[in-house]
Design a protein around this motif. Structure first.
Motif, PDB file in Angstrom:
ATOM      1  N   TYR A 212      -0.204  -6.925  10.234  1.00  0.00           N
ATOM      2  CA  TYR A 212      -1.077  -6.518   9.133  1.00  0.00           C
ATOM      3  C   TYR A 212      -0.511  -7.030   7.806  1.00  0.00           C
ATOM      4  O   TYR A 212       0.706  -7.009   7.581  1.00  0.00           O
ATOM      5  CB  TYR A 212      -1.197  -4.998   9.071  1.00  0.00           C
ATOM      6  CG  TYR A 212      -2.086  -4.407  10.154  1.00  0.00           C
ATOM      7  CD1 TYR A 212      -3.460  -4.349   9.988  1.00  0.00           C
ATOM      8  CD2 TYR A 212      -1.530  -3.932  11.346  1.00  0.00           C
ATOM      9  CE1 TYR A 212      -4.271  -3.809  10.981  1.00  0.00           C
ATOM     10  CE2 TYR A 212      -2.334  -3.403  12.343  1.00  0.00           C
ATOM     11  CZ  TYR A 212      -3.708  -3.338  12.149  1.00  0.00           C
ATOM     12  OH  TYR A 212      -4.501  -2.829  13.127  1.00  0.00           O
ATOM     13  N   LEU A 213      -1.378  -7.449   6.921  1.00  0.00           N
ATOM     14  CA  LEU A 213      -0.975  -7.924   5.607  1.00  0.00           C
ATOM     15  C   LEU A 213      -0.922  -6.751   4.634  1.00  0.00           C
ATOM     16  O   LEU A 213      -1.927  -6.066   4.422  1.00  0.00           O
ATOM     17  CB  LEU A 213      -1.963  -8.988   5.099  1.00  0.00           C
ATOM     18  CG  LEU A 213      -1.665  -9.572   3.714  1.00  0.00           C
ATOM     19  CD1 LEU A 213      -0.333 -10.322   3.726  1.00  0.00           C
ATOM     20  CD2 LEU A 213      -2.802 -10.498   3.281  1.00  0.00           C
ATOM     21  N   ILE A 214       0.250  -6.505   4.055  1.00  0.00           N
ATOM     22  CA  ILE A 214       0.417  -5.395   3.123  1.00  0.00           C
ATOM     23  C   ILE A 214       0.065  -5.877   1.716  1.00  0.00           C
ATOM     24  O   ILE A 214       0.740  -6.754   1.172  1.00  0.00           O
ATOM     25  CB  ILE A 214       1.863  -4.848   3.149  1.00  0.00           C
ATOM     26  CG1 ILE A 214       2.262  -4.478   4.580  1.00  0.00           C
ATOM     27  CG2 ILE A 214       1.979  -3.647   2.230  1.00  0.00           C
ATOM     28  CD1 ILE A 214       1.413  -3.407   5.198  1.00  0.00           C
ATOM     29  N   PRO A 215      -0.969  -5.331   1.081  1.00  0.00           N
ATOM     30  CA  PRO A 215      -1.361  -5.781  -0.259  1.00  0.00           C
ATOM     31  C   PRO A 215      -0.315  -5.401  -1.315  1.00  0.00           C
ATOM     32  O   PRO A 215       0.599  -4.603  -1.066  1.00  0.00           O
ATOM     33  CB  PRO A 215      -2.678  -5.034  -0.503  1.00  0.00           C
ATOM     34  CG  PRO A 215      -3.127  -4.566   0.849  1.00  0.00           C
ATOM     35  CD  PRO A 215      -1.868  -4.331   1.623  1.00  0.00           C
TER      36      PRO A 215
ATOM     37  N   GLU B 150       1.861   2.045  -3.369  1.00  0.00           N
ATOM     38  CA  GLU B 150       3.258   2.212  -3.773  1.00  0.00           C
ATOM     39  C   GLU B 150       4.164   1.996  -2.558  1.00  0.00           C
ATOM     40  O   GLU B 150       3.978   2.646  -1.527  1.00  0.00           O
ATOM     41  CB  GLU B 150       3.452   3.614  -4.353  1.00  0.00           C
ATOM     42  CG  GLU B 150       4.829   3.871  -4.927  1.00  0.00           C
ATOM     43  CD  GLU B 150       4.945   5.257  -5.529  1.00  0.00           C
ATOM     44  OE1 GLU B 150       6.056   5.626  -5.925  1.00  0.00           O
ATOM     45  OE2 GLU B 150       3.913   5.977  -5.593  1.00  0.00           O
ATOM     46  N   ARG B 151       5.104   1.092  -2.702  1.00  0.00           N
ATOM     47  CA  ARG B 151       6.058   0.828  -1.620  1.00  0.00           C
ATOM     48  C   ARG B 151       7.282   1.724  -1.806  1.00  0.00           C
ATOM     49  O   ARG B 151       7.903   1.721  -2.876  1.00  0.00           O
ATOM     50  CB  ARG B 151       6.476  -0.639  -1.615  1.00  0.00           C
ATOM     51  CG  ARG B 151       5.312  -1.594  -1.323  1.00  0.00           C
ATOM     52  CD  ARG B 151       5.701  -3.033  -1.587  1.00  0.00           C
ATOM     53  NE  ARG B 151       4.577  -3.937  -1.369  1.00  0.00           N
ATOM     54  CZ  ARG B 151       4.445  -4.754  -0.332  1.00  0.00           C
ATOM     55  NH1 ARG B 151       5.404  -4.798   0.589  1.00  0.00           N
ATOM     56  NH2 ARG B 151       3.393  -5.535  -0.207  1.00  0.00           N
TER      57      ARG B 151
ATOM     58  N   HIS C 261       7.879   2.462   3.675  1.00  0.00           N
ATOM     59  CA  HIS C 261       6.675   3.277   3.759  1.00  0.00           C
ATOM     60  C   HIS C 261       5.710   2.846   2.663  1.00  0.00           C
ATOM     61  O   HIS C 261       6.115   2.266   1.650  1.00  0.00           O
ATOM     62  CB  HIS C 261       6.991   4.763   3.613  1.00  0.00           C
ATOM     63  CG  HIS C 261       7.634   5.359   4.826  1.00  0.00           C
ATOM     64  ND1 HIS C 261       8.911   5.015   5.216  1.00  0.00           N
ATOM     65  CD2 HIS C 261       7.170   6.259   5.733  1.00  0.00           C
ATOM     66  CE1 HIS C 261       9.226   5.695   6.320  1.00  0.00           C
ATOM     67  NE2 HIS C 261       8.180   6.445   6.645  1.00  0.00           N
ATOM     68  N   LEU C 262       4.464   3.160   2.883  1.00  0.00           N
ATOM     69  CA  LEU C 262       3.416   2.803   1.931  1.00  0.00           C
ATOM     70  C   LEU C 262       2.687   4.073   1.494  1.00  0.00           C
ATOM     71  O   LEU C 262       2.178   4.823   2.323  1.00  0.00           O
ATOM     72  CB  LEU C 262       2.433   1.827   2.573  1.00  0.00           C
ATOM     73  CG  LEU C 262       1.435   1.127   1.644  1.00  0.00           C
ATOM     74  CD1 LEU C 262       2.166   0.210   0.663  1.00  0.00           C
ATOM     75  CD2 LEU C 262       0.429   0.332   2.469  1.00  0.00           C
ATOM     76  N   MET C 263       2.676   4.311   0.166  1.00  0.00           N
ATOM     77  CA  MET C 263       1.944   5.435  -0.385  1.00  0.00           C
ATOM     78  C   MET C 263       0.594   4.922  -0.869  1.00  0.00           C
ATOM     79  O   MET C 263       0.521   4.102  -1.785  1.00  0.00           O
ATOM     80  CB  MET C 263       2.707   6.073  -1.550  1.00  0.00           C
ATOM     81  CG  MET C 263       1.987   7.256  -2.179  1.00  0.00           C
ATOM     82  SD  MET C 263       2.014   8.749  -1.140  1.00  0.00           S
ATOM     83  CE  MET C 263       3.721   9.299  -1.421  1.00  0.00           C
TER      84      MET C 263
END
Length: 354
Positions: A238-241, A293-294, A302-304
């Protein structure tokens, strides 16, 4: 009679308890971290300290306890109606409040919860008045008068005071009485607190009955954040924006049998779903991501995901459809309670020579 005057007055314990609590700061802070109602006790102590700047310690403690009894009346009434509420939180010089996690579904329920505070608060003030007569205590007479006053003040028919919510089940025309009466009270006996409350109420009426008819309704938004592990997403390709990424999300909204509405948001690009509870029934306009937010933790990245739901409150006309019997019941209770409190204030003045 002389023997009663020589009887040791137990009221010193009120002030002593307040002083003791405030001197145990470190112990209390350590205790509050683990207590469910830690915020309540801490806000009570802060309020006691604030009132003690103006009044004696014993009066400050008693006054805050009377406010607590009033708020517990709301809590008990809400629990009886099956509505989840927070514990009371105190604000110095403004009283206290409880946070309703779900709005009532009809005016009768709203009025029932609202009148619970003045009813229990009046009982508490009456008990203090009885103790004042028994102990012949000027302090208790003053506390009883303050207790009757704060409950009578709360019966003024303007929002967000209890009276404004009680008369919702009687007649909304009483809001106009409260609007005019509150302005008269401000002119003849200026109070900054009453002035602020009246201004808020006047603006709320303007928004509800004037502005919204021109603009087509009130637009609101609710924010929610979700923390998800990012490592599995990266491993699956998956591509994390970036953190400033914004996008609209697909959603589904539904309500449970108790009338609680939820918004189920979907982001297929990250295989993410989340549920956001709303405080009231609403018409959803859109759901969207406002920010990412990384966050680096011990177990990985983690991704917020910060989301927002834009909605229009759903004004249910049936909300104000109150049976005639209930209108009479709440009307009689409202005016009887107001008359009782006014009479008790006069009696305290007479008996206690205040």
């Amino acid at each position: 009679m002389q023997q009663r005057k020589n009887k040791k007055n137990p009221l010193w314990m009120i002030g002593a308890a307040g002083v003791f609590l405030l001197t145990q700061g470190k112990f209390l802070l350590a205790l509050l971290k683990f207590g469910k109602f830690g915020g309540v006790f801490l806000s009570m102590l802060i309020s006691i300290g604030a009132y003690a700047i103006i009044f004696p310690w014993s009066f400050a403690v008693g006054f805050v306890l009377l406010i607590l009894v009033h708020e517990l009346g709301h809590v008990i009434a809400a629990k009886q109606k099956g509505l989840p509420v927070s514990a009371p939180m105190f604000i110095p010089f403004l009283g206290a409040f409880i946070n309703m996690k779900r709005h009532p579904r009809d005016a009768v329920t709203e009025a029932y919860i609202a009148i619970g505070g003045p009813v229990l608060g009046s009982i508490g003030a009456l008990a203090v008045f009885g103790a004042a007569i028994y102990f012949e205590s000027p302090l208790l007479y003053s506390l009883a008068l303050a207790g009757f006053l704060i409950n009578l003040f709360n019966l003024i028919p303007i929002h967000p005071l209890d009276g404004g919510r009680i008369v919702t089940a009687v007649s909304r025309w009483l809001w106009l009485v409260g609007l005019i009466g509150g302005l008269v009270l401000i002119i003849y006996n200026f109070s900054i607190i009453l002035c602020i409350i009246w201004a808020m109420f006047a603006y709320d009426l303007y928004k509800k009955y004037v502005k919204h008819r021109k603009t087509g309704g009130e637009k609101r938004a609710m924010a929610a954040s979700f923390l998800i592990p990012a490592e599995p997403l990266i491993a699956e390709g998956y591509l994390i924006p970036g953190e400033e990424h914004k996008r609209e999300l697909d959603f589904v909204t539904y309500s449970d049998l108790e009338g609680q509405q939820y918004v189920y948001v979907i982001w297929e690009g990250l295989n993410f779903t989340g549920t956001i509870p709303l405080m009231q029934q609403a018409l959803i306009r859109k759901t969207h991501v406002t920010r990412l937010e990384r966050i680096q933790k011990e177990d990985g990245l983690h991704l917020m995901i910060h989301c927002q739901v834009d909605y229009d409150p759903f004004d249910n006309d049936k909300y104000y459809e109150v049976p005639i019997a209930s209108r009479w019941k709440f009307g009689i209770a409202y005016f009887a309670l107001a008359g009782f409190l006014f009479a008790m204030m006069s009696l305290v003045h007479k008996v206690g020579n205040i």
